[in-house]
Design a protein around this motif. Structure first.
Motif, mmCIF file in Angstrom:
data_model
loop_
_atom_site.group_PDB
_atom_site.id
_atom_site.type_symbol
_atom_site.label_atom_id
_atom_site.label_comp_id
_atom_site.label_asym_id
_atom_site.label_seq_id
_atom_site.Cartn_x
_atom_site.Cartn_y
_atom_site.Cartn_z
ATOM 1 N N VAL A 38 0.930 -1.124 0.044
ATOM 2 C CA VAL A 38 -0.009 0.054 0.120
ATOM 3 C C VAL A 38 0.981 1.210 -0.025
ATOM 4 O O VAL A 38 0.672 2.175 -0.913
ATOM 5 N N ALA A 39 1.881 1.362 0.736
ATOM 6 C CA ALA A 39 2.715 2.451 0.846
ATOM 7 C C ALA A 39 3.586 2.754 -0.402
ATOM 8 O O ALA A 39 3.459 3.816 -1.066
ATOM 9 N N THR A 40 3.897 1.617 -1.094
ATOM 10 C CA THR A 40 4.497 1.503 -2.515
ATOM 11 C C THR A 40 3.480 2.261 -3.527
ATOM 12 O O THR A 40 3.902 3.016 -4.230
ATOM 13 N N LEU A 41 2.237 2.068 -3.370
ATOM 14 C CA LEU A 41 1.305 2.398 -4.386
ATOM 15 C C LEU A 41 1.053 3.675 -4.245
ATOM 16 O O LEU A 41 1.016 4.586 -5.099
ATOM 17 N N VAL A 42 0.932 4.390 -2.837
ATOM 18 C CA VAL A 42 0.778 5.580 -2.646
ATOM 19 C C VAL A 42 2.127 6.544 -3.185
ATOM 20 O O VAL A 42 1.963 7.416 -3.586
ATOM 21 N N TYR A 43 3.265 5.980 -2.836
ATOM 22 C CA TYR A 43 4.462 6.428 -3.255
ATOM 23 C C TYR A 43 4.477 6.757 -4.882
ATOM 24 O O TYR A 43 4.790 7.908 -5.268
ATOM 25 N N LEU A 44 4.070 5.825 -5.838
ATOM 26 C CA LEU A 44 4.057 5.763 -6.888
ATOM 27 C C LEU A 44 2.927 6.972 -7.507
ATOM 28 O O LEU A 44 3.165 7.515 -8.461
ATOM 29 N N ALA A 45 1.952 6.849 -6.778
ATOM 30 C CA ALA A 45 0.814 7.802 -7.233
ATOM 31 C C ALA A 45 1.419 9.207 -6.967
ATOM 32 O O ALA A 45 1.124 10.026 -7.880
ATOM 33 N N LEU A 46 2.038 9.525 -5.903
ATOM 34 C CA LEU A 46 2.472 10.759 -5.536
ATOM 35 C C LEU A 46 3.489 11.098 -6.614
ATOM 36 O O LEU A 46 3.511 12.361 -7.014
ATOM 37 N N GLN A 47 4.428 10.131 -7.012
ATOM 38 C CA GLN A 47 5.489 10.575 -7.954
ATOM 39 C C GLN A 47 4.868 10.771 -9.416
ATOM 40 O O GLN A 47 5.330 11.621 -9.942
ATOM 41 N N SER A 48 3.782 9.851 -9.737
ATOM 42 C CA SER A 48 2.977 10.326 -10.778
ATOM 43 C C SER A 48 2.433 11.481 -11.076
ATOM 44 O O SER A 48 2.474 12.370 -12.163
ATOM 45 N N ILE A 49 1.656 11.892 -10.058
ATOM 46 C CA ILE A 49 0.959 13.409 -9.962
ATOM 47 C C ILE A 49 2.195 14.266 -10.194
ATOM 48 O O ILE A 49 1.937 15.265 -10.844
ATOM 49 N N TYR A 50 3.334 14.234 -9.304
ATOM 50 C CA TYR A 50 4.284 15.242 -9.460
ATOM 51 C C TYR A 50 4.843 15.447 -10.691
ATOM 52 O O TYR A 50 5.224 16.464 -11.262
#
Length: 69
Positions: A38-50
Motif C-alpha cells: 500500500v505504501a508503495t502504491l501511494v508513493y508511486l501515485a504521488l510520484q506520477s502526480i508530481y
C-alpha cells in the motif's frame, strides 16, 4: 502563555503520522507485506502526480517563452 504557529502543529502531525498509520493498518488487519504494498502504491501515485504537474508546468513555460520572442 506560549503561542504556537500552524507550522508547529503540521510538524507534530507529520511526525506522528507513520506510527498512527501503522497502528491503523494493524487494526485493519493488514500484514507488513500488505502495508509495504500500500505504501508503495501511494508513493508511486504521488510520484506520477508530481511528474505530470512538472510536465504541464514546463510545457506552459515553454509556450510562454516562445510567445515572448
Amino acid at each position: 502563555m506560549l503561542e504556537q504557529s500552524g507550522g508547529d502543529y503540521v510538524t507534530a502531525a507529520a511526525k506522528s503520522a507513520p506510527p498512527v498509520a501503522v497502528l491503523a493498518a494493524d487494526t485493519a488487519g493488514l500484514s507488513l507485506e500488505q502495508w509495504v504494498f500500500v505504501a508503495t502504491l501511494v508513493y508511486l501515485a504521488l510520484q506520477s502526480i508530481y511528474l505530470l504537474y512538472k510536465f504541464v508546468r514546463d510545457l506552459r513555460d515553454d509556450r510562454r517563452d516562445r510567445n515572448r520572442v
